[in-house]
Design an enzyme around this catalytic site. Structure first.
Site, PDB file in Angstrom:
ATOM      1  N   GLY A 110      -9.499  -3.172   3.334  1.00  0.00           N
ATOM      2  CA  GLY A 110     -10.256  -3.965   3.653  1.00  0.00           C
ATOM      3  C   GLY A 110     -11.899  -3.361   3.835  1.00  0.00           C
ATOM      4  CG  ASP A 160     -10.104  -3.452  -6.808  1.00  0.00           C
ATOM      5  OD1 ASP A 160     -11.267  -3.394  -7.173  1.00  0.00           O
ATOM      6  OD2 ASP A 160      -9.891  -4.234  -5.845  1.00  0.00           O
TER       7      ASP A 160
END
Length: 342
Positions: A110, A160
């Site tokens: 996160g 990513d």
């Protein structure tokens, strides 16, 4: 024997969010990102006790099972299990393995640096090294995306996995049918040095659930929310311009577009920013930063600011008065790597 791997985390410089389906399927997406010297790590130790053990030492999570060809998801290290399940099914003829796996990351989940997807790439590389799997860079990145998004069901984009696998500074194009093109940029050394000296990375200390933000962006796209969709179009165009500015070394214009894109990003979903983020941003601008943004989906995690290198220390001192942490970093050229210790 031990098998080890590492994969680099990334800074999202431009276009983040346009790599998320269904936007990229319908309109195409462009992302500019760069890997840094922060990593996700994996070690696999083959064992003969017919057990499967997962240790996520940074999360202080541990789980162990009898060796089997499929591990049920139960909320504990499901990402690790999803990778194992896919490897066994697709590359090991459903024959179970016995091993102990240890993982950790330089950044918490996160944080906005792509830590979860980067961990998937690191674990996949370790399995590929152990089992001698013939996987190229596009294979690993696409497999990581399928496991995380489809097998385990976590919301998110595609950038990513490709950043962690390829490494370096990349301009990545996303199209329908999961077609992805990675364009490694040949950025001159002096420009990389100048960009590195001009960027300040600040961890707010608040991790966020990117899934909620991504889900809102998906809802806005499928619901034809034109305010959100037009903001995504703007992010995509800005990514093209910022790629050109990086290649030419025009970092002052790059900074202008960084700020412009942040304003557009905030229009893609209501939870991109909050009072805490706005406060840090305002203090950074008042302390000499040209512009900034939150790395990743938004809502918390890492923020980055562009500043005249001569004013860098002053900006750092002002940010250090706040609750977060200024992180030192360097850009890296290499993507995921794996090796054996006999």
């Amino acid at each position: 024997m031990l098998i080890r791997s590492k994969a680099p985390l990334r800074l999202g410089l431009a276009g983040g969010g346009t790599d998320v389906s269904p936007y990229c399927d319908e309109f195409g997406g462009y992302v500019l990102n760069a890997t840094i010297d922060m990593y996700a790590y994996c070690t696999i130790e083959p064992t003969s006790d017919n057990k499967i053990s997962f240790y996520a030492t940074d999360r202080e999570e541990y789980t162990e099972y009898d060796s089997t060809y499929f591990l049920e998801f139960d909320g504990v290290l499901d990402l690790h299990k999803g990778i194992y399940n896919r490897i066994i099914k697709q590359y090991h003829q459903s024959v179970p393995l016995s091993f102990r796996m240890t993982t950790y990351s330089d950044a918490p989940a996160g944080s906005g640096l792509g830590s979860s997807s980067t961990m998937v790439v690191a674990i996949l590389h370790a399995f590929a090294e152990w089992l001698n799997l013939p996987l190229g860079e596009y294979d690993v990145a696409q497999l990581a995306y399928q496991i995380e998004r489809q097998d385990v069901g976590l919301s998110g984009g595609k950038q990513d996995q490709y950043a962690a696998t390829f490494g370096g500074i990349n301009f990545i194009e996303f199209y329908n049918d999961d077609r992805v093109i990675v364009n490694p940029l040949r950025v001159k050394s002096w420009i990389v040095n100048e960009l590195e000296n001009s960027l300040v990375l600040y961890y707010t200390g608040a991790s966020r659930e990117s899934a909620k933000i991504i889900d809102e962006q998906v809802k806005n796209t499928t619901g034809k929310n034109m305010k959100s969709i037009e903001a995504m179009h703007e992010l995509k165009i800005d990514a093209l311009v910022m790629k050109e500015m990086v290649l030419k070394g025009d970092l002052r214009t790059f900074a202008n577009y960084l700020g412009k894109s942040w304003e557009a990003k905030k229009r893609t979903a209501s939870t991109i920013t909050n009072q805490s983020i706005d406060r840090v941003y305002d203090i950074a601008i008042a302390s000499g930063a040209y512009a900034g943004k939150v790395s990743g989906a938004g809502g918390g995690g890492f923020m980055m600011f562009m500043v005249d290198p001569a004013k860098r220390i002053n900006l750092i001192k002002e940010l250090q008065r706040l609750d977060g942490v200024v992180m030192n970093f360097h850009f890296t050229k290499n993507g995921a790597e794996s090796w054996r210790i006999n």
